[in-house]
Scaffold this active site. Structure first.
Site, PDB file in Angstrom:
ATOM      1  N   GLY A  42       6.591  -6.463   0.970  1.00 33.85           N
ATOM      2  CA  GLY A  42       5.821  -6.179   2.198  1.00 33.85           C
ATOM      3  C   GLY A  42       6.551  -6.548   3.306  1.00 33.85           C
ATOM      4  O   GLY A  42       7.806  -6.471   3.354  1.00 33.85           O
ATOM      5  N   SER A  43       5.786  -6.838   4.359  1.00 30.44           N
ATOM      6  CA  SER A  43       6.580  -7.393   5.654  1.00 30.44           C
ATOM      7  C   SER A  43       7.369  -8.605   5.525  1.00 30.44           C
ATOM      8  O   SER A  43       7.029  -9.568   4.756  1.00 30.44           O
ATOM      9  CB  SER A  43       5.691  -7.307   6.916  1.00 30.44           C
ATOM     10  OG  SER A  43       4.929  -8.416   6.778  1.00 30.44           O
ATOM     11  N   LYS A 100      -2.547  -8.530  -7.225  1.00 29.98           N
ATOM     12  CA  LYS A 100      -3.080  -8.727  -5.964  1.00 29.98           C
ATOM     13  C   LYS A 100      -2.696  -7.363  -5.096  1.00 29.98           C
ATOM     14  O   LYS A 100      -1.680  -7.140  -4.518  1.00 29.98           O
ATOM     15  CB  LYS A 100      -2.646  -9.781  -5.206  1.00 29.98           C
ATOM     16  CG  LYS A 100      -3.908 -10.139  -4.035  1.00 29.98           C
ATOM     17  CD  LYS A 100      -3.858  -9.499  -2.703  1.00 29.98           C
ATOM     18  CE  LYS A 100      -2.521  -9.352  -2.215  1.00 29.98           C
ATOM     19  NZ  LYS A 100      -2.570  -7.989  -1.147  1.00 29.98           N
ATOM     20  N   PRO A 101      -3.214  -5.975  -5.347  1.00 27.45           N
ATOM     21  CA  PRO A 101      -3.039  -4.866  -4.707  1.00 27.45           C
ATOM     22  C   PRO A 101      -3.251  -4.972  -3.291  1.00 27.45           C
ATOM     23  O   PRO A 101      -4.242  -5.650  -2.922  1.00 27.45           O
ATOM     24  CB  PRO A 101      -3.703  -3.909  -5.570  1.00 27.45           C
ATOM     25  CG  PRO A 101      -4.946  -4.489  -6.192  1.00 27.45           C
ATOM     26  CD  PRO A 101      -4.626  -5.943  -6.293  1.00 27.45           C
ATOM     27  N   ALA A 102      -2.756  -4.049  -2.551  1.00 21.49           N
ATOM     28  CA  ALA A 102      -3.031  -4.143  -1.088  1.00 21.49           C
ATOM     29  C   ALA A 102      -4.502  -3.683  -0.857  1.00 21.49           C
ATOM     30  O   ALA A 102      -4.932  -2.963  -1.514  1.00 21.49           O
ATOM     31  CB  ALA A 102      -2.141  -3.157  -0.285  1.00 21.49           C
ATOM     32  N   GLU A 115      10.682  -8.756  -1.571  1.00 22.06           N
ATOM     33  CA  GLU A 115      11.345  -7.332  -1.198  1.00 22.06           C
ATOM     34  C   GLU A 115      10.462  -7.092   0.071  1.00 22.06           C
ATOM     35  O   GLU A 115       9.398  -6.622   0.022  1.00 22.06           O
ATOM     36  CB  GLU A 115      10.932  -6.327  -2.350  1.00 22.06           C
ATOM     37  CG  GLU A 115      11.851  -5.024  -2.191  1.00 22.06           C
ATOM     38  CD  GLU A 115      11.008  -4.055  -1.563  1.00 22.06           C
ATOM     39  OE1 GLU A 115      11.240  -3.802  -0.457  1.00 22.06           O
ATOM     40  OE2 GLU A 115      10.380  -3.439  -2.440  1.00 22.06           O
ATOM     41  N   LEU A 116      11.385  -7.366   1.121  1.00 23.77           N
ATOM     42  CA  LEU A 116      10.478  -7.521   2.430  1.00 23.77           C
ATOM     43  C   LEU A 116      10.985  -6.099   3.480  1.00 23.77           C
ATOM     44  O   LEU A 116      11.702  -5.100   2.772  1.00 23.77           O
ATOM     45  CB  LEU A 116      11.084  -8.922   3.158  1.00 23.77           C
ATOM     46  CG  LEU A 116      10.557  -9.869   2.496  1.00 23.77           C
ATOM     47  CD1 LEU A 116      10.866 -11.186   2.982  1.00 23.77           C
ATOM     48  CD2 LEU A 116       8.986  -9.731   1.992  1.00 23.77           C
ATOM     49  N   TRP A 148       0.791  -1.187  -0.024  1.00 25.13           N
ATOM     50  CA  TRP A 148      -0.096   0.036   0.005  1.00 25.13           C
ATOM     51  C   TRP A 148       0.879   1.204   0.082  1.00 25.13           C
ATOM     52  O   TRP A 148       0.233   2.277  -0.509  1.00 25.13           O
ATOM     53  CB  TRP A 148      -1.077  -0.068   1.127  1.00 25.13           C
ATOM     54  CG  TRP A 148      -0.351  -0.422   2.484  1.00 25.13           C
ATOM     55  CD1 TRP A 148      -0.355  -1.600   3.256  1.00 25.13           C
ATOM     56  CD2 TRP A 148       0.591   0.528   3.475  1.00 25.13           C
ATOM     57  NE1 TRP A 148       0.188  -1.408   4.499  1.00 25.13           N
ATOM     58  CE2 TRP A 148       0.739  -0.138   4.513  1.00 25.13           C
ATOM     59  CE3 TRP A 148       0.822   1.942   3.217  1.00 25.13           C
ATOM     60  CZ2 TRP A 148       1.542   0.477   5.433  1.00 25.13           C
ATOM     61  CZ3 TRP A 148       1.584   2.289   4.337  1.00 25.13           C
ATOM     62  CH2 TRP A 148       1.985   1.536   5.451  1.00 25.13           C
ATOM     63  N   CYS A 163      10.082   1.252   2.596  1.00 20.96           N
ATOM     64  CA  CYS A 163      10.822   0.013   3.330  1.00 20.96           C
ATOM     65  C   CYS A 163      12.305   0.371   3.299  1.00 20.96           C
ATOM     66  O   CYS A 163      12.954  -0.127   3.941  1.00 20.96           O
ATOM     67  CB  CYS A 163      10.642  -1.021   2.608  1.00 20.96           C
ATOM     68  SG  CYS A 163      10.767  -1.215   0.806  1.00 20.96           S
ATOM     69  N   GLU A 186      11.559  -1.162  11.851  1.00 18.76           N
ATOM     70  CA  GLU A 186      10.927  -0.051  11.201  1.00 18.76           C
ATOM     71  C   GLU A 186       9.843   0.709  11.882  1.00 18.76           C
ATOM     72  O   GLU A 186       8.834  -0.012  12.255  1.00 18.76           O
ATOM     73  CB  GLU A 186      10.314  -0.402   9.833  1.00 18.76           C
ATOM     74  CG  GLU A 186      11.124  -0.919   8.899  1.00 18.76           C
ATOM     75  CD  GLU A 186      10.539  -1.489   7.312  1.00 18.76           C
ATOM     76  OE1 GLU A 186      10.712  -0.826   6.481  1.00 18.76           O
ATOM     77  OE2 GLU A 186       9.644  -2.487   7.538  1.00 18.76           O
TER      78      GLU A 186
HETATM   79  C1  SIN Z   1       9.066   0.419  -1.234  1.00 23.80           C
HETATM   80  O1  SIN Z   1       9.186   1.295  -0.157  1.00 23.80           O
HETATM   81  O2  SIN Z   1       8.893  -0.803  -1.230  1.00 23.80           O
HETATM   82  C2  SIN Z   1       9.722   0.807  -2.208  1.00 23.80           C
HETATM   83  C3  SIN Z   1      10.552   2.254  -2.133  1.00 23.80           C
HETATM   84  C4  SIN Z   1      10.967   2.633  -3.595  1.00 23.80           C
HETATM   85  O3  SIN Z   1      10.880   1.721  -4.837  1.00 23.80           O
HETATM   86  O4  SIN Z   1      11.642   3.701  -3.654  1.00 23.80           O
END
Ligand code: SIN
Length: 495
Positions: free
Chosen positions: A242-243, A187-189, A264-265, A163, A298, A397
Site C-alpha cells: 500500500g502507500s 485483511k483485504p482492502a 511493499e509501498l 485494492w 505501484c 504517483e
Molecule cells: C502492485 O501494484 O502492487 C503490484 C503489481 C505487480 O505485482 O505487478
C-alpha cells in the site's frame, strides 16, 4: 445501456461471500456493523460486508495461533500439495474469480483473467519453494563443535492486501506464508474484499486446516484492525502492500512487538526511452507499463523520460496508439481502460493534470474526466508534456491513466532525474545498447529494473523496493524467507 455480465452469471455462486472468515466459520462482525462494496464503473452496490473491528481481529489472531500449533508440524510436501490444489482450483474457476475481480475493482475481464493466472502462479511457485526450505552445516572454528542451521516458520502472519491487485497480492503473501508453515490472517482492502473472500473459499476447498486461513473485512474501521494486528504479540509477521504513509504508520505500530515486516509501498517508476530504442518496443512497453489496471499499479510508468532525438516520434506514436484504446466498463467487449477503483482517484488525477499545466505542461491528449455511458470513476487517457520538474507528477504517483512526459539530453542527466526521488520501486529502461542497459540498471536506486519490457511481474522474480518503497521481497526465492526464522544449533561432539 449495453448488457454485460453480472454476479448472476457466476457458475459457482458460493464464491461470492459476504461474510468474514474465522476458523472456517463465515461470520458477521461482533458489532453487527457492515459496509457496502460498489462497482466503480456503474456505482451499483455489489455486496454488504461485515465491518470488523478489534474484537473480531483478536479472535482471528487467536484462531490462527491455535492452528499454528499443529500446522507448523505439517510436512512441506503436504503444504505443497494443498498449495498446488488451490492453484488448480483458481484455474478451474478462473471465469468466476475474474468476474468478481472485474466487478469490484473495475479492471477489464481480460486483465482480471490475467490477474487470476498471476495469482495462481504464486501458489504454484510457493508449492515448489515449500520443499526447498533448507538449513546448512557450518564449518566450526572449534574442533569439538559442529554447527548447523535450520529454518522454522515465524508463526501467525498478517497479510494486508491492496485494492489494485486484490487477488494476486493475497496469494503472493499468503502462498509464501502457508508454504513456510505459518498460519494467516488476511485483511483485504475495503474497496475490494470479494476477491479475497472467493480465494478463501477455494483455499479451504484445497484442504488447508481449520484456522490456518482467517479473513477480516473492514473499510471504516481499518485503522483499528491494523493496530490490533500490529500490536498483537501473537502475530509474528506482517506483510503490507500500500502507500508509504500507511506503511510508516504500521512500521511504528509494530515497533513494540518487533515483528518481522515486509513493506511493499509507493513507487514513482521512471520509464526511460533512449535515442537508440526501437520505437515499436518503446510504445508497446509504455502502453503496458502505463495502462495496466488503468495506471493503478505501484510500478506504473509514472515519469516517462524520453531522450531528445526520439522525443517527437515517440510522443506522436504513443498518442496515436492511445487514441485506439477503448474506455468503458471492464465487462464490455473491446474495453482496454476501465474505471479507476477509488472514489477520490479522478479528483487526484485532475489535481495532478491541473498542477502540471500550471508548471508549463501541455495537454496533448485527454485531460478530463471521461463522460461515457456509465457514471463511475472514469478518466480520459491523458498525455501531458513539458512541465517543469517542480510539478506534482514528478514527485508523486498519479495512479491513473495519465502519461507524464519529460525530455532529457544525456544518460547522466536522466539517471540523476530518475534518482531524485524519495521512493525506489520499479523502473524501465528502453535501449538497444547492452553496455548502457548494464550501466543504467546498476545506477538506478530501485528494487526492480525492466529492460525493454513494461511489466515487472513474475512469481519467480523478487518484487520489492528501496528507500520509501519499503523493504522485504515478495515472490522469488526470497519471498518465502520473509516468513521464516533461522535457528542455529551448536553440538558438542566430545565424549
Ligand atoms: C502492485 O501494484 O502492487 C503490484 C503489481 C505487480 O505485482 O505487478
Amino acid at each position: 445501456m449495453s448488457q454485460t455480465k453480472s454476479l448472476k452469471d457466476l457458475k459457482r455462486p458460493d464464491l461470492f461471500q459476504q461474510k468474514g472468515c474465522i476458523a472456517e466459520e463465515w461470520v458477521d462482525a461482533a458489532s453487527g456493523k457492515t459496509f457496502d462494496v460498489y462497482d466503480p464503473a456503474t456505482l451499483d452496490k455489489l455486496a454488504t460486508i461485515p465491518e470488523m473491528g478489534r474484537e473480531d481481529t483478536d479472535k482471528a489472531i487467536r484462531a490462527a495461533h491455535d492452528a499454528f500449533q499443529s500446522y507448523k508440524k505439517t510436512t512441506a510436501r503436504q503444504r505443497a500439495r494443498w498449495l498446488r490444489k488451490w492453484s488448480d482450483l483458481c484455474h478451474e474457476h478462473i471465469d468466476d474469480l475474474a468476474l468478481i475481480l472485474c466487478l469490484e475493482n473495475g479492471k477489464t475481464l481480460t486483465e482480471a483473467k490475467g490477474e487470476v493466472i498471476y495469482s495462481a502462479s504464486f501458489l504454484e511457485w510457493f508449492s515448489g519453494e515449500a520443499e526447498r526450505i533448507h538449513g546448512e552445516v557450518v564449518p566450526s572454528s572449534n574442533l569439538n563443535q559442529r554447527i548447523l542451521t535450520f529454518k522454522q516458520p515465524l508463526g501467525v502472519a498478517a497479510c494486508l492486501a491492496p485494492w489494485n491487485f486484490p487477488i494476486a497480492m493475497i496469494t503472493r503473501k499468503v502462498g509464501a506464508a502457508l508454504a513456510a508453515g505459518c498460519t494467516t490472517v488476511w485483511k483485504p482492502a475495503g474497496e475490494t474484499p470479494l476477491s479475497a473472500l472467493a480465494q478463501a473459499v477455494l483455499a479451504q476447498e484445497a484442504g488447508f486446516p481449520k484456522g490456518s486461513i482467517n479473513v477480516i473485512t473492514t473499510l471504516n474501521t481499518v485503522a483499528e484492525v491494523g493496530q490490533a494486528l500490529c500490536e498483537s504479540k501473537l502475530v509474528r509477521k506482517l506483510s503490507f502492500t500500500g502507500s508509504t504513509r500507511v506503511g510508516q504508520i504500521l512500521a511504528s505500530q509494530c515497533s513494540h512487538s518487533l515483528k518481522k515486516l515486509s513493506l511493499e509501498l509507493g513507487g514513482n517508476s521512471p520509464f526511460i526511452v533512449f535515442d537508440d530504442a526501437k520505437l515499436e518496443t518503446a510504445i508497446e512497453a509504455a502502453i503496458a507499463g502505463k495502462f495496466r489496471n488503468s495506471g493503478q499499479t505501484c510500478v506504473t510508468a509514472n515519469r516517462i523520460f524520453v531522450q531528445e532525438g526520439i522525443y517527437d516520434k515517440f510522443t506522436e506514436a504513443l498518442s496515436q496508439k492511445i487514441k485506439t484504446l477503448k474506455v468503458g466498463k471492464g465487462t464490455e467487449e473491446g474495453v482496454v481502460i476501465g474505471p479507476l477503483t477509488h472514489e477520490r482517484a479522478v479528483e487526484k488525477a485532475m489535481t495532478h493534470i491541473n498542477d502540471a499545466k500550471k508548471h508549463g505542461g501541455q495537454v496533448i491528449l485527454g485531460g478530463s474526466p471521461y463522460k461515457g455511458e456509465h457514471k463511475g470513476y472514469f478518466l480520459e487517457p491523458t498525455i501531458i508534456s513539458g512541465m517543469s520538474k517542480e510539478a506534482i507528477t514528478t514527485r508523486e504517483e498519479t495512479f491513473a491513466p495519465v502519461v507524464a512526459l519529460y525530455k532529457f539530453k544525456t544518460e547522466e542527466e536522466v539517471i540523476d532525474l530518475a534518482n531524485d526521488c524519495d521512493v525506489g520501486l520499479g523502473s524501465f529502461v528502453i535501449t538497444e545498447s547492452m553496455p548502457r542497459m548494464w550501466r543504467v540498471a546498476e545506477a538506478l536506486e530501485v528494487g526492480m529494473v525492466g529492460i525493454n519490457v513494461g511489466v515487472l511481474s513474475a512469481a519467480e522474480s523478487p518484487f520489492g523496493g528501496v528507500k520509501g518503497s519499503g523493504y522485504g521481497r515478495e515472490g522469488g526465492r526470497q519471498g518465502i524467507e520473509e516468513y521464516l526464522t533461522v535457528k542455529s544449533m551448536l553440538i558438542n561432539v566430545t565424549n
